[in-house]
Motif scaffolding. Structure first.
Motif, PDB file in Angstrom:
ATOM      1  N   ASP A   7     104.094  78.309  52.253  1.00 28.58           N
ATOM      2  CA  ASP A   7     103.711  77.841  53.586  1.00 28.58           C
ATOM      3  C   ASP A   7     103.095  78.942  54.448  1.00 28.58           C
ATOM      4  O   ASP A   7     103.556  80.084  54.434  1.00 28.58           O
ATOM      5  CB  ASP A   7     104.936  77.281  54.324  1.00 28.58           C
ATOM      6  CG  ASP A   7     105.440  75.994  53.689  1.00 28.58           C
ATOM      7  OD1 ASP A   7     104.705  75.409  52.864  1.00 28.58           O
ATOM      8  OD2 ASP A   7     106.581  75.596  54.000  1.00 28.58           O
ATOM      9  N   TYR A   8     102.096  78.561  55.211  1.00 25.84           N
ATOM     10  CA  TYR A   8     101.510  79.451  56.209  1.00 25.84           C
ATOM     11  C   TYR A   8     102.225  79.162  57.527  1.00 25.84           C
ATOM     12  O   TYR A   8     102.141  78.048  58.039  1.00 25.84           O
ATOM     13  CB  TYR A   8     100.007  79.207  56.319  1.00 25.84           C
ATOM     14  CG  TYR A   8      99.280  79.587  55.050  1.00 25.84           C
ATOM     15  CD1 TYR A   8      98.770  80.875  54.892  1.00 25.84           C
ATOM     16  CD2 TYR A   8      99.151  78.695  53.990  1.00 25.84           C
ATOM     17  CE1 TYR A   8      98.135  81.244  53.717  1.00 25.84           C
ATOM     18  CE2 TYR A   8      98.519  79.059  52.812  1.00 25.84           C
ATOM     19  CZ  TYR A   8      98.007  80.339  52.684  1.00 25.84           C
ATOM     20  OH  TYR A   8      97.388  80.718  51.514  1.00 25.84           O
ATOM     21  N   THR A   9     102.960  80.144  58.030  1.00 30.15           N
ATOM     22  CA  THR A   9     103.761  79.899  59.234  1.00 30.15           C
ATOM     23  C   THR A   9     103.417  80.910  60.314  1.00 30.15           C
ATOM     24  O   THR A   9     102.748  81.919  60.050  1.00 30.15           O
ATOM     25  CB  THR A   9     105.278  80.026  58.931  1.00 30.15           C
ATOM     26  OG1 THR A   9     105.605  81.422  58.835  1.00 30.15           O
ATOM     27  CG2 THR A   9     105.652  79.340  57.630  1.00 30.15           C
TER      28      THR A   9
ATOM     29  N   CYS B 277     101.559  86.879  59.244  1.00 30.95           N
ATOM     30  CA  CYS B 277     100.219  87.065  59.808  1.00 30.95           C
ATOM     31  C   CYS B 277      99.112  86.613  58.856  1.00 30.95           C
ATOM     32  O   CYS B 277      98.862  87.272  57.845  1.00 30.95           O
ATOM     33  CB  CYS B 277     100.040  88.539  60.171  1.00 30.95           C
ATOM     34  SG  CYS B 277      98.472  88.873  60.934  1.00 30.95           S
ATOM     35  N   GLU B 278      98.461  85.503  59.187  1.00 33.66           N
ATOM     36  CA  GLU B 278      97.311  84.990  58.421  1.00 33.66           C
ATOM     37  C   GLU B 278      97.598  84.915  56.931  1.00 33.66           C
ATOM     38  O   GLU B 278      96.692  85.130  56.121  1.00 33.66           O
ATOM     39  CB  GLU B 278      96.075  85.870  58.659  1.00 33.66           C
ATOM     40  CG  GLU B 278      95.600  85.894  60.095  1.00 33.66           C
ATOM     41  CD  GLU B 278      94.249  86.550  60.265  1.00 33.66           C
ATOM     42  OE1 GLU B 278      93.722  87.144  59.303  1.00 33.66           O
ATOM     43  OE2 GLU B 278      93.714  86.474  61.382  1.00 33.66           O
TER      44      GLU B 278
ATOM     45  N   PRO C 267      94.301  77.350  55.104  1.00 32.82           N
ATOM     46  CA  PRO C 267      93.785  77.806  56.396  1.00 32.82           C
ATOM     47  C   PRO C 267      92.475  78.577  56.229  1.00 32.82           C
ATOM     48  O   PRO C 267      92.139  79.013  55.132  1.00 32.82           O
ATOM     49  CB  PRO C 267      94.896  78.717  56.922  1.00 32.82           C
ATOM     50  CG  PRO C 267      95.767  79.018  55.765  1.00 32.82           C
ATOM     51  CD  PRO C 267      95.567  77.959  54.732  1.00 32.82           C
ATOM     52  N   ILE C 268      91.779  78.747  57.318  1.00 32.54           N
ATOM     53  CA  ILE C 268      90.429  79.319  57.299  1.00 32.54           C
ATOM     54  C   ILE C 268      90.375  80.723  56.678  1.00 32.54           C
ATOM     55  O   ILE C 268      89.388  81.106  56.081  1.00 32.54           O
ATOM     56  CB  ILE C 268      89.838  79.324  58.738  1.00 32.54           C
ATOM     57  CG1 ILE C 268      88.362  79.689  58.711  1.00 32.54           C
ATOM     58  CG2 ILE C 268      90.628  80.259  59.651  1.00 32.54           C
ATOM     59  CD1 ILE C 268      87.656  79.397  60.034  1.00 32.54           C
ATOM     60  N   PHE C 269      91.486  81.485  56.793  1.00 35.92           N
ATOM     61  CA  PHE C 269      91.452  82.870  56.293  1.00 35.92           C
ATOM     62  C   PHE C 269      91.838  82.970  54.815  1.00 35.92           C
ATOM     63  O   PHE C 269      91.772  84.041  54.239  1.00 35.92           O
ATOM     64  CB  PHE C 269      92.370  83.769  57.140  1.00 35.92           C
ATOM     65  CG  PHE C 269      93.684  83.117  57.481  1.00 35.92           C
ATOM     66  CD1 PHE C 269      94.661  82.958  56.521  1.00 35.92           C
ATOM     67  CD2 PHE C 269      93.916  82.631  58.755  1.00 35.92           C
ATOM     68  CE1 PHE C 269      95.858  82.331  56.816  1.00 35.92           C
ATOM     69  CE2 PHE C 269      95.119  81.996  59.075  1.00 35.92           C
ATOM     70  CZ  PHE C 269      96.094  81.847  58.093  1.00 35.92           C
ATOM     71  N   SER C 270      92.279  81.861  54.192  1.00 38.53           N
ATOM     72  CA  SER C 270      92.635  81.914  52.777  1.00 38.53           C
ATOM     73  C   SER C 270      91.442  81.511  51.931  1.00 38.53           C
ATOM     74  O   SER C 270      91.245  80.351  51.606  1.00 38.53           O
ATOM     75  CB  SER C 270      93.837  81.014  52.483  1.00 38.53           C
ATOM     76  OG  SER C 270      94.998  81.661  52.917  1.00 38.53           O
ATOM     77  N   THR C 271      90.645  82.519  51.584  1.00 38.49           N
ATOM     78  CA  THR C 271      89.440  82.287  50.787  1.00 38.49           C
ATOM     79  C   THR C 271      89.450  83.274  49.628  1.00 38.49           C
ATOM     80  O   THR C 271      90.234  84.218  49.618  1.00 38.49           O
ATOM     81  CB  THR C 271      88.179  82.502  51.644  1.00 38.49           C
ATOM     82  OG1 THR C 271      88.283  83.788  52.280  1.00 38.49           O
ATOM     83  CG2 THR C 271      88.027  81.434  52.708  1.00 38.49           C
ATOM     84  N   GLY C 272      88.566  83.037  48.673  1.00 37.66           N
ATOM     85  CA  GLY C 272      88.542  83.922  47.507  1.00 37.66           C
ATOM     86  C   GLY C 272      89.866  83.876  46.778  1.00 37.66           C
ATOM     87  O   GLY C 272      90.417  84.901  46.412  1.00 37.66           O
ATOM     88  N   MET C 273      90.387  82.654  46.576  1.00 39.25           N
ATOM     89  CA  MET C 273      91.734  82.507  46.010  1.00 39.25           C
ATOM     90  C   MET C 273      91.730  82.624  44.487  1.00 39.25           C
ATOM     91  O   MET C 273      90.929  82.005  43.797  1.00 39.25           O
ATOM     92  CB  MET C 273      92.329  81.150  46.397  1.00 39.25           C
ATOM     93  CG  MET C 273      92.470  80.917  47.890  1.00 39.25           C
ATOM     94  SD  MET C 273      93.684  81.988  48.688  1.00 39.25           S
ATOM     95  CE  MET C 273      95.220  81.221  48.180  1.00 39.25           C
TER      96      MET C 273
END
Length: 451
Positions: free
Chosen positions: A242-244, A248-249, A295-301
């Motif tokens: 979870d992103y909570t 931080c991000e 979320p927007i900052f979780s890229t290049g997974m």
């Protein structure tokens, strides 16, 4: 002309696309921090008064939460001539506002992000012997910033050994308590290293002790770093996916590894090398069911590894610490080949003032600073058959990997200055001495070359 001179400090042989990505990365890296002083050295300070800089330069655009990781260590290799003025700027900033910059823009503080990451930048330069700044003053500024009780949760952090998630912090809209605890512990370690080198044993002990605070937020029952309340109770329910607001991000997977100062201690905490290696494997392979919106900052997974944001950046290199370097090599090659490319959208995340590119420049050379103040760079896998770095001191640092290509990503053996080499990292000193590092490459994992 100036750009040409800067970019040609590194010379690489590779495909046109690879070279374009590499030099674009160097360009991104050096677009900031920006010198905002006038030609006569005068600048408008954080207090809106006009000051004159003793170095003639005054820097801003410090996105320190991002750049302390690899961009600043890279400046110590590529642009050591600029590092002193950057640090003098940070010290001037502290003299006026009482704390080192967090995220400075046009000479003003914008309080963005967390941690006190001017500290590692100052300490790294000091430990590497770069700059004319006054070390006593610099250490005082670092300690003063790390001890401000009414500022960004530090008082509670000092009292409890962590930042509780149920106390409001007026400096940040987000809580981010878990991440702050981990980042302050790293900054504390940096202070301890500087104090130790300066012979201040008591101060060093105090801050080494504080640097172990990361253990206070590790929950052995879940095997993750977890938010804790002011009574010492771990948050429930807790799911590392979870992103909570407390992280931080990122999520619990991504912040588990944020202990660059004590990877050995983290390995022990997690349950030993085998368990640590399994956990790393899960990091890169685990994809939660149900494909929830990221979320927007979780890229290049890659699994839970998010290359598009900074907290993951050192994690790929941690396989070296559990004697499985071929996995570092596999994933580093995957990121270099697929998440950086020659197109307008050729980055998988926010550039973040050069950090996304700094990862690429370091990794393409074949190594990366897992602990940014250690003066050690963990070996990954090189991108180019030849890379020459023309250093400020007149020497040339060379990396050779004649057989490297998209298949031959695995290291069979390493030579330093023609002799077999037996460490998993190279040192800053070796680079500045103009060493030649030679990689023998293969399409299959080789023997482990380091002891």
């Amino acid at each position: 002309g100036q750009w040409q001179a800067l970019l040609s400090r590194a010379q690489v042989t590779g495909t046109t696309d690879e070279k374009t990505s590499f030099y674009t990365s160097m360009y991104h890296l050096m677009m900031q921090p920006n010198n905002i002083a006038d030609i006569d050295g005068r600048y408008r300070g954080i207090d809106d008064n006009i000051h004159t800089s003793p170095t003639g330069e005054y820097y801003s655009t410090f996105s320190l939460w991002d750049t302390y990781r690899a961009a600043h260590p890279l400046y110590t290799i590529l642009n050591p001539d600029k590092v002193d003025a950057m640090i003098q700027t940070m010290l001037d900033h502290q003299k006026i506002q009482g704390f080192l910059p967090i995220w400075a823009l046009w000479g003003k503080e914008n309080f963005c992000m967390i941690g006190n990451h001017a500290i590692p930048v100052i300490v790294d330069a000091y430990l590497k012997g770069i700059g004319d700044f006054d070390a006593e003053k610099a250490l005082k500024a670092c300690v003063a910033t790390a001890n401000l009780d009414n500022y960004r949760g530090i008082g509670l952090y000092k009292k409890l050994g962590y930042i509780p998630y149920n106390i409001k912090d007026e400096y940040n809209a987000d809580n981010w308590s878990l991440s702050k605890t981990l980042e302050y512990a790293f900054d504390d370690y940096c202070i301890a290293e500087m104090a130790r080198k300066m012979g201040k044993t008591e101060l060093a002990e105090e801050f080494y002790k504080r640097s172990q605070n990361y253990k206070n937020v590790f929950n052995p029952a879940t095997g993750f770093m977890q938010p804790v309340d002011d009574k010492g109770v771990f948050i429930r329910p807790f799911c590392p996916d979870d992103y909570t607001a407390h992280i931080c991000e990122s999520n619990g997977w991504q912040y588990l590894w944020s202990v660059p100062q004590d990877i050995r201690g983290l390995i022990t905490l997690v349950g030993g090398k085998d368990r640590f290696a399994e956990k790393l494997d899960s990091m890169f392979t685990y994809i939660p069911a149900g494909k929830e919106d990221l979320p927007i900052f979780s890229t290049g997974m890659i699994g839970q590894y998010a290359h598009g944001n900074e907290p993951s950046h050192h994690v790929i290199y941690l396989y070296n610490k559990v004697r499985q370097p071929w996995k570092t090599q596999k994933y580093v090659a995957q990121v270099m080949h697929h998440l950086y490319f020659n197109a307008p959208a050729g980055l998988c995340g926010n550039e973040d003032c050069g950090q996304m590119s700094a990862w690429y420049v370091f990794s393409a050379m074949g190594f990366y600073p897992v602990n940014p103040v250690s003066g050690e760079y963990e070996i990954g896998t090189p991108l180019f058959p030849e890379m020459r770095m023309h250093l400020d001191n007149g020497k040339t640092f060379t990396v050779l990997a004649s057989a490297v290509n998209r298949e031959n990503i695995y290291i069979r053996s390493v030579k330093l200055n023609g002799k077999p080499y037996d460490k998993s990292y190279i040192t800053h000193q070796q680079i500045m001495d103009g060493a030649t590092v030679e990689f023998e490459m293969s399409s299959e994992p080789g023997e482990i070359w380091y002891r």
